[in-house]
Design an enzyme around this catalytic site. Sequence first.
Site, short mmCIF file in Angstrom:
data_model
loop_
_atom_site.label_atom_id
_atom_site.label_comp_id
_atom_site.label_asym_id
_atom_site.label_seq_id
_atom_site.Cartn_x
_atom_site.Cartn_y
_atom_site.Cartn_z
N GLU A 152 1.07 -1.39 -0.10
CA GLU A 152 0.12 -0.01 0.15
C GLU A 152 0.95 1.48 0.08
O GLU A 152 2.42 1.38 0.20
CB GLU A 152 -1.10 0.22 1.48
CG GLU A 152 -1.95 -1.12 0.88
CD GLU A 152 -2.78 -0.79 2.05
OE1 GLU A 152 -3.55 -0.23 2.93
OE2 GLU A 152 -4.11 -2.22 2.36
N CYS A 265 -2.27 -6.70 5.67
CA CYS A 265 -1.51 -8.38 5.01
C CYS A 265 -0.98 -9.52 6.43
O CYS A 265 -1.05 -10.45 6.93
CB CYS A 265 -0.52 -8.10 4.06
SG CYS A 265 -1.67 -7.68 2.46
C1 UDX Z 1 2.73 -5.65 3.16
C2 UDX Z 1 4.10 -6.45 1.95
O1 UDX Z 1 5.27 -5.81 2.14
C3 UDX Z 1 3.49 -6.54 0.24
O2 UDX Z 1 4.68 -7.29 -0.18
C4 UDX Z 1 2.33 -7.60 -0.04
O3 UDX Z 1 2.05 -7.30 -1.53
C5 UDX Z 1 1.41 -7.50 1.11
O4 UDX Z 1 1.84 -6.98 2.89
P1 UDX Z 1 2.21 -3.46 3.25
O5 UDX Z 1 0.60 -4.10 3.65
O6 UDX Z 1 1.27 -2.75 2.54
O7 UDX Z 1 2.49 -4.63 2.09
O8 UDX Z 1 3.43 -2.59 3.96
P2 UDX Z 1 4.31 -3.03 4.06
O9 UDX Z 1 5.20 -1.42 3.53
O10 UDX Z 1 4.69 -4.27 4.24
O11 UDX Z 1 4.06 -2.09 6.17
C6 UDX Z 1 3.50 -3.36 6.86
C7 UDX Z 1 3.79 -3.15 8.32
O12 UDX Z 1 4.72 -2.74 8.68
C8 UDX Z 1 3.26 -1.54 8.32
O13 UDX Z 1 2.55 -1.44 9.10
C9 UDX Z 1 4.60 -0.39 8.55
O14 UDX Z 1 4.81 0.56 9.17
C10 UDX Z 1 5.56 -1.63 9.38
N1 UDX Z 1 7.13 -1.68 8.80
C11 UDX Z 1 7.65 -2.03 8.26
C12 UDX Z 1 7.75 -1.70 10.01
O15 UDX Z 1 7.57 -1.36 11.23
N2 UDX Z 1 9.18 -1.76 10.02
C13 UDX Z 1 9.80 -1.75 9.35
O16 UDX Z 1 11.51 -1.52 9.25
C14 UDX Z 1 9.39 -2.28 7.36
#
Ligand code: UDX
Length: 438
Positions: A152, A265
């Site tokens: 997203e 996800c």
């Molecule tokens: C995720 C996957 O990245 C993607 O490939 C899949 O298709 C769907 O799920 P998304 O849910 O959009 O995507 O978010 P993402 O960017 O992965 O972040 C997920 C969560 O992890 C967020 O709450 C973000 O804040 C958190 N996060 C991410 C951290 O806390 N630390 C990080 O270093 C990275």
Amino acid sequence: MSVVGTGYLGAVHAACMASLGHEVIGLDVDEQKVRLLSSGKAPFHEPGFDELLKEQVDAGRLTFTTDPADVADCRVHFIGVGTPQTSDGDAADLTYVDAAITNLLPHLGPVDGRAPLIAGKSTVPVGTAQAIAERIAPTGALLAWNPEFLREGFAVQDTVSPDRIVYGLSKDEAVAAESKAILDEVYADLLAREIPLVVTDYATAELVKVAANAFLATKISFINAMSEIADATGADVTTLAEAIGHDDRIGKKFLRAGIGFGGGCLPKDIRAFMARAGELGLDDTLTFLREVDTINDRQRVRTVDAARTAVGGDLAGRTVAVLGAAFKPDSDDMRNSPALDIAKRVQDEGARVRVTDPAAGAVLRARGSEFDVVDSVEEAAQDADIVLLLTEWRQFREIDPVELKKVAPAATILDGRNALDPKRWRDAGWTYIGIGRP
Ligand code: UDX
């Protein structure tokens, strides 16, 4: 082609496929959503999506319908419905996938003399594709599993320029060859740009998706565990992450410590993966993911503990500014949002909570939020005993601490995403609290 399910994944996929020149029909049971999309309006906040949707609808390449009969002439049917967590356990709820197939079944016949292809994009437990292939076999339709990896906030970019494309194909060579030929046509533009293509079987394709998300969740919980150690020892987890990230084998990405992961996800996918392993008789194999989940929850608790300590040991009666409600920036999605969860816990302890979020704020308000939702950082922070930065929107990262102190003289900030420069805030007279940062 049709795209069945026009949620986040389906709507973006449909518009992106239309932008590649395909004629696309989005099919959904939700009349209101179909009406909105048909008028070229996005039902959610996603950078670049509004423009793309409107452009493709106006060009006549992209339409939406609630009637499955309208997709009978499609050569390809993408399945992009949700697979949420079941209400009574960890497993994925496949009701929507099953319903999508049930609705398509009466309309699956040869198109121009060729069998149509169903291409699953939803994240499903391993084994689902094989079961669907058997269900649709009497119609002659083909099945492929073609998982989606979009993030997203970057959904359009990730769909038209993915890191890789995965085809999970039938073990029957003729079916596999025909399915591959159709998918190659669909993705011709992407393949011409030499985006890596991995061709495999159904089970591997299904597993690629959950394994990728399990790995990402593990990386985040790993660094969050390090943040606990750092908090106990006076070390700095951001410097630690930078230093270990220089090693190519580890890499710098997804090592941002903070309040943890959320969204539609990662949390449900790791739980569904554990549940599926249990069904396969492999209960012990993925127990480490239970720990990943537990560490993630603990970050929320730790954040509330830190906020309570910072205001003197009791949140009751305190005014708390919460910056961010979405689970990540550039999104209005609040599914399993750590920000919202923390805001709720703080409010449950008796604090007066004011929430602001550039995109999710409007959604919160529209659904009748239990919080006081305000439009600006200044309103949220007015006379706040503590400011909690919980979603790292650019607007929040760029806050001028000198200016903000004028409305919030208590000048205490908890940076739940380690997104601010501690020195800059301290120099401006703030008490700065990070996660795993001295
Ligand atoms: C995720 C996957 O990245 C993607 O490939 C899949 O298709 C769907 O799920 P998304 O849910 O959009 O995507 O978010 P993402 O960017 O992965 O972040 C997920 C969560 O992890 C967020 O709450 C973000 O804040 C958190 N996060 C991410 C951290 O806390 N630390 C990080 O270093 C990275």
